[in-house]
Design an enzyme around this catalytic site. Structure first.
Site, PDB file in Angstrom:
ATOM      1  CG  ASP A 109      -2.177  -0.616   1.120  1.00 21.99           C
ATOM      2  OD1 ASP A 109      -2.761  -0.476   0.051  1.00 21.99           O
ATOM      3  OD2 ASP A 109      -2.630  -1.270   2.076  1.00 21.99           O
TER       4      ASP A 109
HETATM    5  C1  BGC Z   1       0.050   1.295   6.441  1.00 21.50           C
HETATM    6  C2  BGC Z   1      -0.265   0.129   5.608  1.00 21.50           C
HETATM    7  C3  BGC Z   1      -1.711   0.193   5.223  1.00 21.50           C
HETATM    8  C4  BGC Z   1      -2.007   1.506   4.533  1.00 21.50           C
HETATM    9  C5  BGC Z   1      -3.445   1.637   4.094  1.00 21.50           C
HETATM   10  C6  BGC Z   1      -0.361   2.530   5.747  1.00 21.50           C
HETATM   11  O1  BGC Z   1      -0.145   3.595   6.601  1.00 21.50           O
HETATM   12  O2  BGC Z   1       1.425   1.301   6.725  1.00 21.50           O
HETATM   13  O3  BGC Z   1       0.045  -1.038   6.298  1.00 21.50           O
HETATM   14  O4  BGC Z   1      -1.988  -0.867   4.378  1.00 21.50           O
HETATM   15  O5  BGC Z   1      -1.693   2.523   5.374  1.00 21.50           O
HETATM   16  O6  BGC Z   1      -4.313   1.857   5.135  1.00 21.50           O
HETATM   17  C1  NOJ Z   2      -1.675  -3.979   5.383  1.00 20.40           C
HETATM   18  C2  NOJ Z   2      -2.838  -3.953   4.462  1.00 20.40           C
HETATM   19  O1  NOJ Z   2      -4.003  -4.332   5.150  1.00 20.40           O
HETATM   20  C3  NOJ Z   2      -2.616  -4.867   3.278  1.00 20.40           C
HETATM   21  O2  NOJ Z   2      -3.706  -4.775   2.402  1.00 20.40           O
HETATM   22  C4  NOJ Z   2      -1.336  -4.515   2.591  1.00 20.40           C
HETATM   23  O3  NOJ Z   2      -1.139  -5.438   1.555  1.00 20.40           O
HETATM   24  C5  NOJ Z   2      -0.180  -4.517   3.546  1.00 20.40           C
HETATM   25  N1  NOJ Z   2      -0.458  -3.682   4.680  1.00 20.40           N
HETATM   26  C6  NOJ Z   2       1.103  -4.041   2.899  1.00 20.40           C
HETATM   27  O4  NOJ Z   2       1.036  -2.689   2.609  1.00 20.40           O
END
Ligand code: BGC
Ligand code: NOJ
Length: 811
Positions: free
Chosen positions: A483
């Site tokens: 993400d």
């Molecule tokens: C987090 C991720 C998450 C993304 C979307 C980021 O701040 O580090 O783990 O998937 O936000 O919510």
């Molecule tokens: C947590 C999110 O829930 C997941 O969708 C994502 O793939 C990982 N973080 C890596 O960013």
């Protein structure tokens, strides 16, 4: 250092001190009503949706931590204490918390008085039950007062924590003999209320927090408890609570129990009122009557135990490794149920008001859950597919209560569509229920746009196939699995979301990771087509996949590992020319799992590079070198300090991809080495470093660049649960559901002499014995099914109800 121990016979983790490094929690409820409960009794409850139907209030980021919850105060003369230690924190002579499957027992003892709280959410009803038992172990008569306490949330947790100008004036309750009803907003648009009750007469109550706690006091020092008892307050606005008082006199050796409940009740519109302004309590009364005594409580607890026993019996291994067995047989499967229910919505790190159900997250959660309750997986697949757009892209998240896509975050995460194929494929392999593909499912939740699930999958595949960049690799959009790799975002202003600022798409930035997914799940799509006798479509898909494979081995290959992406300027991300972020884990895992470069050697090379550059004693980090400065063109990934989260943290979710990838190449020793590094039971001894619960996976462990290397965060709600279960059950133990039957293909350490395993599959039971007489890591020399040799290692599907004896000799 440990703070407790595993009790495998009871399927419990037993915590022996309330001072765990962080609150160690459990999830009660596996259907509609849920409670998060910490080892001291902190936590909160909600119905279906942690944001929209929150029953009790919780303050994250509070100081001291974990104050709100289901508290019972015991007043013994001038001594006030809690059996779970919090919030008064009076020292206990004895403390113990047993987190079990769907229930928790907290016991405390002080000055000869022992108290026990048993918490559970019964199946089939929307309530939390708490049995409180107090015993006098001394030889004197002891007069005691007991005060249960919880604070209500005004339903919408987001609004509750922000809209004070309104909320301080809306709170309403009703009180009857032993029950307190929370009915804020019931007068207008709500048809639901909460009820807190006790199964015996009270000696006092309070429903206003100010009256019970005191304006400037805290739950650690409620004025009513420390002073002269409950005041009989009826909340009007401000903060409604439920507190009661019971005055008991315990003879030496005497025990008393009181049953408490917290229920959620919905009334049909025409049955909302008993009389003007007075809520219809008939459903609450029926619930209270149902759980009025110990017999009912015991029966509900037994029902829960039987339920879990049956669920877990679908996959049970017996090996030489105790920690392996307890992860596989109990805790990993349990966590898979929790992630299936919660997606990434509510934990002690997820506030329940941010993300609802994630499209990619829930699709992956299915992978570890589908063998437990396939019918629920089926329903979930259809719900998720209904949030897909007609072009095959998808809402990234949806609310569990409404099941509607979340427009705030929208779409544009270009890995999403392929995860739907992954989830559905897992369901088909597990169940053989091809009828799911004929289910008619809306696009964008619009019934006028409904098509078969098969058509949804087709559009998933085609979305990726037709959204390609300059190198012929899939466009990344807002982000793929990572993400935080935001190649089209260019955010320069504080407070902007990296995920939704900037364009949702860009014509240049490409993802090698999605290309790997396209090969892996594209093959699954082609197999599905072939099973449906769509030979041309299957062949056409395979041609596209072969083309993509060639591109990955060309534009996606860096010489010793797979590249990660191309940014919006066409520059390589995750290649040797990069000063930071030279090698990434995700494409190595996904491309090798897809079999890319398996014959031609790149797969071997990629995994060797992972071991050389990314491995650590606590697990494998996401990339190296970590980003030490903010890269506008890369986004959130470079916003974290080095070693944390997506910036080179040990992202546990994708460590099992390497387990699967190593097994794909037959490396049993290495697959297991990677597995055990992040498996909680194997690292219980370093709980003071790890800090999160030793019975469940966490999303992230700080990487080697971090100051707190080895410290975990974000426990419970992570795709790690499903993928670790897949890694250990399918890649290592080698029990793989296929479209045509159960395949047995173990990949284990050479030193393991064998194991036995019992697996429920399509209604039949497979009793499997694996022997490894030659000490190999991979390979099946001989397989006997009910005593007869089997050609190959896929056991054709058996009749439901039958038991199949399988003997596997590796070599
Ligand atoms: C987090 C991720 C998450 C993304 C979307 C980021 O701040 O580090 O783990 O998937 O936000 O919510
Ligand atoms: C947590 C999110 O829930 C997941 O969708 C994502 O793939 C990982 N973080 C890596 O960013």
């Amino acid at each position: 250092m440990k703070y407790g121990f595993f009790d495998d016979a009871s399927r419990e983790y037993v915590i022996t001190t309330p001072r765990t490094p962080l609150p160690w929690i459990n999830y009660l409820g596996c259907e509609s009503f849920f409670t998060l409960l910490s080892n001291t009794g902190g936590g909160y409850s909600f119905y279906r949706d942690a944001r929209l139907r929150r029953l009790t209030r919780y303050r994250y980021n509070n100081c001291p931590l974990d104050q709100e919850g289901f508290r019972i105060y015991i007043k013994d003369g001038c001594n006030v204490w809690n059996p779970g230690w919090q919030p008064v924190q009076a020292e206990l002579d004895r403390y113990c918390c047993r987190h079990g499957l769907g229930y928790t027992v907290i016991e405390g003892e002080r000055d000869g008085i022992a108290a026990r709280q048993e918490f559970m959410v019964p199946r089939g009803d929307n309530c939390l039950l708490i049995r409180f038992t107090v015993s006098n172990g001394g030889d004197e008569t002891r007069p005691l007062s007991v005060f249960p306490y919880l604070e209500f949330c005004l339903w919408d947790a987001m609004d509750d924590s922000s809209n004070f100008q309104r909320n301080y004036s809306t709170g309403e309750v009703e009180v009857t003999a032993s029950a307190i009803y929370h009915k804020t907003e019931y007068r207008e648009r709500r048809d639901h209320y909460a009820v807190f009750w006790a199964n015996r007469p009270v000696d006092g109550f309070d429903t206003s927090r100010e009256a019970f706690i005191g304006t400037y006091s805290s739950p650690a020092h409620p004025e009513a408890v420390f002073g002269s008892g409950c005041t009989g307050s009826v909340a009007h606005g401000w903060q409604p609570i439920a507190a009661q008082q019971f005055d008991l006199v315990l003879q030496p050796g005497e025990s008393r129990s009181i049953l408490f409940g917290l229920g959620y009740i919905e009334n049909p519109e025409e049955e909302k009122w008993e009389s003007p302004g007075i809520i219809n309590k008939s459903r609450a009364e029926a619930l209270m009557a149902k759980y009025a005594d110990d017999t009912a409580f015991d029966a509900a607890l037994q029902d829960l135990r039987t339920y879990w026993e049956d669920l877990l019996s679908g996959f049970q291994v017996s090996s030489e490794l105790e920690s392996l067995d307890r992860m596989v047989n109990i805790w990993n499967q349990y966590q898979c149920m929790v992630t299936f229910n919660m997606s990434r919505s509510a934990s002690y790190f997820e506030s329940g008001i941010g993300r609802g159900m994630g499209f990619r997250d829930s699709c992956q959660d299915l992978l570890g859950f589908v063998h437990m309750i396939p019918e629920r997986a089926r329903e979930r697949i259809l719900d998720i597919a209904a949030t897909q757009f007609p072009d095959g892209s998808a809402y990234h998240q949806y609310q569990p209560l409404t099941k509607k896509g979340n427009a705030d975050i929208g779409s544009g995460f270009n890995d999403d569509p392929l995860w739907l194929i992954a989830g559905t494929d897992a369901y088909l392999r597990e169940t053989g229920d091809w009828s799911i593909l004929d289910e008619i499912v809306p696009f964008d939740n619009d019934p006028d746009l409904a098509r078969s699930l098969m058509e949804h999958l087709r559009r998933s595949f085609n979305y990726t196939r037709t959204h390609l960049g300059p190198n012929g690799l899939p466009l990344i959009g807002r982000a793929d699995w990572n993400d935080c790799l935001n190649l089209n975002c260019f955010s320069a202003h504080p407070g902007e979301s990296f995920q939704v600022s900037g364009p949702s798409d860009g014509p240049v930035a490409e993802s090698v990771f999605i290309a790997g997914m396209f090969v892996k799940y594209g093959r699954a799509w082609a197999d599905i087509c072939r099973h449906r006798e769509l030979e041309d479509e299957a062949a056409e898909a395979e041609e596209a996949i072969a083309g993509m494979e060639a591109i990955v081995l060309d534009a996606g290959w860096d010489g010793a590992w797979f590249r990660r992406a191309y940014d919006a300027f066409g520059h390589v991300v995750g290649g040797k020319e990069c000063e930071e972020g030279r090698i990434f884990l995700e494409p190595q895992g996904m491309c090798v799992m897809a079999g890319i470069g398996k014959e031609s050697g790149q797969a071997e090379q990629a995994l060797a590079s992972v071991q050389e550059y990314l491995d650590t004693p606590f697990g494998i980090v996401l990339h190296q070198p970590a980003y030490t400065r903010y890269h506008l063109e890369l986004g959130e990934i470079s916003s974290y300090p080095p070693g944390y989260k997506e910036n080179a943290g040990i992202f546990c979710h994708i460590n099992p991809w390497i387990v699967c990838a190593e097994a794909e190449l037959g490396h049993g020793d290495r697959a297991f080495e990677v597995y055990r590094k992040t498996a909680p039971a194997f690292i219980e001894d370093i709980s003071e470093i790890h800090r999160t619960e030793p019975y469940v996976y966490s999303q992230m462990i700080a990487g080697k660049d971090a100051v707190s290397f080895g410290e975990a965060k974000n426990s419970w709600l992570t795709g790690t649960a499903a993928w670790s279960f897949l890694g250990v059950s399918q890649a290592i133990l080698g029990v793989k559901p296929t479209l045509d039957g159960l395949q047995i293909d173990p990949c284990i350490p050479a030193s393991v002499s064998g194991f036995t395993l019992s697996r429920r599959y399509r209604g039949a039971r497979y009793e499997i014995t694996v022997e490894n007489p030659d000490g190999v890591q991979h390979g099946v020399k001989e397989m006997l099914v009910d005593g007869c040799p089997l050609a190959g290692n896929v056991i054709p599907v058996r009749d439901a109800g039958s038991t199949v004896q399988v003997r596997v000799i590796m070599g």
